[in-house]
Design a protein around this motif. Structure first.
Motif, PDB file in Angstrom:
ATOM      1  N   LEU A 164      -4.707  -2.353  -4.913  1.00  0.00           N
ATOM      2  CA  LEU A 164      -5.689  -3.052  -4.089  1.00  0.00           C
ATOM      3  C   LEU A 164      -6.157  -4.350  -4.728  1.00  0.00           C
ATOM      4  O   LEU A 164      -6.751  -5.198  -4.055  1.00  0.00           O
TER       5      LEU A 164
ATOM      6  N   ASP B 210     -11.308  -2.193   9.837  1.00  0.00           N
ATOM      7  CA  ASP B 210     -10.644  -1.977   8.553  1.00  0.00           C
ATOM      8  C   ASP B 210     -11.562  -2.341   7.393  1.00  0.00           C
ATOM      9  O   ASP B 210     -11.553  -1.679   6.345  1.00  0.00           O
TER      10      ASP B 210
ATOM     11  N   PHE C  56     -12.746   0.202   4.354  1.00  0.00           N
ATOM     12  CA  PHE C  56     -12.786  -0.081   2.915  1.00  0.00           C
ATOM     13  C   PHE C  56     -14.204   0.021   2.377  1.00  0.00           C
ATOM     14  O   PHE C  56     -14.420   0.459   1.239  1.00  0.00           O
TER      15      PHE C  56
ATOM     16  N   ALA D 235      -6.863  -9.084   1.891  1.00  0.00           N
ATOM     17  CA  ALA D 235      -7.796  -8.504   2.850  1.00  0.00           C
ATOM     18  C   ALA D 235      -8.477  -9.557   3.711  1.00  0.00           C
ATOM     19  O   ALA D 235      -9.399  -9.254   4.464  1.00  0.00           O
TER      20      ALA D 235
ATOM     21  N   THR E 137      -4.350   4.944  -1.062  1.00  0.00           N
ATOM     22  CA  THR E 137      -4.125   3.941  -2.105  1.00  0.00           C
ATOM     23  C   THR E 137      -5.333   3.836  -3.017  1.00  0.00           C
ATOM     24  O   THR E 137      -5.195   3.742  -4.247  1.00  0.00           O
TER      25      THR E 137
ATOM     26  N   LEU F  75       0.840  -1.195   0.000  1.00  0.00           N
ATOM     27  CA  LEU F  75       0.000   0.000   0.000  1.00  0.00           C
ATOM     28  C   LEU F  75       0.877   1.248   0.000  1.00  0.00           C
ATOM     29  O   LEU F  75       2.074   1.191   0.240  1.00  0.00           O
TER      30      LEU F  75
ATOM     31  N   ARG G  52      -3.419   3.344   9.270  1.00  0.00           N
ATOM     32  CA  ARG G  52      -3.825   2.265   8.358  1.00  0.00           C
ATOM     33  C   ARG G  52      -4.958   2.725   7.448  1.00  0.00           C
ATOM     34  O   ARG G  52      -4.929   2.498   6.239  1.00  0.00           O
ATOM     35  N   HIS G  53      -5.948   3.380   8.046  1.00  0.00           N
ATOM     36  CA  HIS G  53      -7.091   3.810   7.244  1.00  0.00           C
ATOM     37  C   HIS G  53      -6.702   4.888   6.240  1.00  0.00           C
ATOM     38  O   HIS G  53      -7.274   4.952   5.141  1.00  0.00           O
TER      39      HIS G  53
ATOM     40  N   TYR H  35      -5.289   3.125   3.323  1.00  0.00           N
ATOM     41  CA  TYR H  35      -6.340   2.596   2.464  1.00  0.00           C
ATOM     42  C   TYR H  35      -6.923   3.707   1.595  1.00  0.00           C
ATOM     43  O   TYR H  35      -7.120   3.528   0.382  1.00  0.00           O
ATOM     44  N   ARG H  36      -7.196   4.845   2.216  1.00  0.00           N
ATOM     45  CA  ARG H  36      -7.825   5.943   1.485  1.00  0.00           C
ATOM     46  C   ARG H  36      -6.911   6.477   0.379  1.00  0.00           C
ATOM     47  O   ARG H  36      -7.327   6.675  -0.761  1.00  0.00           O
TER      48      ARG H  36
END
Length: 291
Positions: free
Chosen positions: A239, A251, A255, A244, A231, A190, A224-225, A228-229
């Protein structure tokens, strides 16, 4: 590790004397040597190129100077290695040929190559190196043509600068805090989360409150979040291969808010009915402070 770079423009590699790579060389963590291909020519003009068979534009790099240069650096690496290292190096050095026709260089490849004892980089120019050099080299090296991306450069030197830095910084002792290597973009597939420093308020922009809270669990989750955002917004292709399957509920919810469902351990983007936007488009794209 020993790294040899062969080029007709050895001065192009001067930046490798600077910063962490330069310090690693001074401290004996990295044995990096740059060689001038013209030193391995035999004519008075020190020529390294000729016209292509079959016609066409441009010039092609001649095979004999390359064979002489590559044989010399491979032999020197073996001769100067200690007994233990020489035994490992008998498995052949790795020859990396920067080329838009090569496999895509990645962080995973950087980690793989950082485990080798000797890397040799062949910096092509003009229309490239006579193909027979690669065929000959496969008898003596593990040959890996590699590309930085889907574009063309004037020569391999720029690519070598990038690859040597990416590989060299993974060697033990090169980066002062090894934990910083774990939290970088691509280390876990990521992009890295956004980072901030003092002052906490700057030109009307505030550092996210969670980073000032002292709650390390909440900070880790926020980071971490944000990975995700970021990426999903900038590199949704990453992704597609992200594992996952073992994500905690929070988490998965993060997503879900980005338009992804977890199906059979993989992320599947949802399409929103009545729009032309794919899932993964960040509805708050303007709020990313590092954008």
């Amino acid at each position: 590790m020993r790294i040899d770079v062969v080029s007709i423009f050895p001065e192009y590699l001067a930046p490798l004397e600077l910063s962490l790579i330069g310090k690693a060389r001074q401290d004996g963590l990295l044995d990096l040597r740059v060689h001038d291909l013209r030193d391995f020519t035999t004519d008075k003009h020190r020529s390294v190129d000729d016209t292509p068979y079959g016609g066409g534009a441009g010039m092609v790099m001649k095979p004999e100077p390359w064979a002489q240069a590559l044989a010399a650096v491979a032999g020197a690496g073996q001769a100067e290695a200690g007994a233990e290292t020489a035994g490992r190096m008998a498995a052949r050095p790795v020859l990396i040929v920067p080329s838009p026709a090569g496999e895509r260089f990645s962080q995973a490849l950087a980690y793989e190559l950082a485990e080798e004892d000797q890397l040799v980089f062949a910096c092509g120019r003009y229309e490239g190196i006579d193909e027979r050099v690669t065929e000959w080299a496969e008898e003596h090296f593990t040959v890996r043509p590699m590309s930085l991306g889907d574009y063309v450069l004037n020569g391999g030197e720029v690519a070598v600068l990038a690859m040597v830095e990416a590989i060299g910084r993974l060697l033990p002792g090169v980066v002062g805090n090894p934990d910083s290597l774990v939290e970088e973009s691509h280390s876990d597939g990521l992009l890295e989360y956004p980072v901030y420093t003092k002052p906490s308020s700057w030109r009307g922009r505030e550092v996210p409150a969670v980073l000032l809270s002292g709650n390390h669990g909440k900070i880790a989750q926020w980071r971490r979040h944000e990975q995700y955002r970021r990426t999903a917004k900038r590199r949704p292709d990453l992704l597609e291969t992200f594992d996952a399957g073992k994500l905690p509920r929070a988490d998965r919810t993060a997503f879900g808010d980005l338009g992804y469902d977890v199906v059979d351990g993989h992320l599947r983007a949802r399409r929103q009915a009545g729009t032309n936007h794919d899932a993964g488009t960040d509805p708050d794209a303007g709020t990313d402070p590092s954008a």
